[in-house]
Every structure is written in C-alpha cells, then in structure tokens.
Design an enzyme around this catalytic site. Structure first.
Site, PDB file in Angstrom:
ATOM      1  N   CYS A 192       0.700  -1.244  -0.072  1.00 46.40           N
ATOM      2  CA  CYS A 192       0.086   0.034  -0.004  1.00 46.40           C
ATOM      3  C   CYS A 192       0.819   1.115   0.019  1.00 46.40           C
ATOM      4  CB  CYS A 192      -0.937  -0.010   1.243  1.00 46.40           C
ATOM      5  SG  CYS A 192      -1.777   1.446   1.394  1.00 46.40           S
TER       6      CYS A 192
ATOM      7  N   CYS B 180       0.083   3.876   2.612  1.00 44.24           N
ATOM      8  CA  CYS B 180       0.620   3.277   3.969  1.00 44.24           C
ATOM      9  C   CYS B 180       1.979   3.702   4.428  1.00 44.24           C
ATOM     10  CB  CYS B 180       0.413   1.721   4.042  1.00 44.24           C
ATOM     11  SG  CYS B 180      -1.362   1.102   3.788  1.00 44.24           S
TER      12      CYS B 180
END
Length: 101
Positions: A30, A33
């Site tokens: 991600c 993230c």
C-alpha cells in the site's frame, strides 16, 4: 515508545493497557500506507502516554474484519477498550494528534 506489531495474540493486552491506543491498519503493498508510516513512527516516539500499534491487514485479516476495515491506511483510536475515532487515508500529524484528544 516504540511501535508494537499487533497480532490477534497480543491484541487484547495491547488495547486494554489503560492507555489511549492508536492502531494503524496497513499493508506492505500500500503506497499511502508507506506515506503515512513516518508520521505514525514519529507520534509513537514523541507521545509516551499513548500506545501505537501497527496491524498488517494481510497477516491479521481477522482483526481487520473485526474493525470493518475496507480501505487502508486506516487509523483507529481506542480508549478504555473501545474504538472512539477512525480516519481512512493519509492524515497529517496534526489531524492524527487531534484524533487522540
């Protein structure tokens, strides 16, 4: 305080520590993230009165389902064992600190 890698095995002990808990639901693949990770690390180091835990949704799908996580990164604030605040997506440090109040 250092970041805690939260799993289903240490989840209860982590959230019932008596401290405010910030949980960061994330995954290695991600991009957002990875963008928010330095901010979460900074907060973990600066705020000794809170516990900061990271939950890898690929490894801990059961915990992600428990919190209804459908998008990551998702930050969840827990006080007295209950989720009291949540934000999805990349957040500023100021916004995260506001969530913890």
């Amino acid at each position: 305080m250092a970041l805690i890698n939260v799993t289903k095995d240490n989840f209860e002990e982590t959230v019932k520590s008596g401290k405010t808990v910030l949980l960061d639901f994330w995954a290695t693949w991600c991009g957002p993230c990875r963008m928010i990770a330095p901010t979460v690390h900074e907060i973990a180091e600066e705020c000794e009165d809170i516990t900061v835990g990271k939950i890898n949704v690929d490894e801990e799908a059961e915990l992600a389902m428990k919190f209804g996580i459908v998008s990551i990164p998702t930050l969840v604030v827990i006080k007295d064992g209950k989720a009291v605040n949540q934000a999805v997506g990349v957040q500023t440090k100021e916004k995260i600190l506001e969530m913890l109040q």
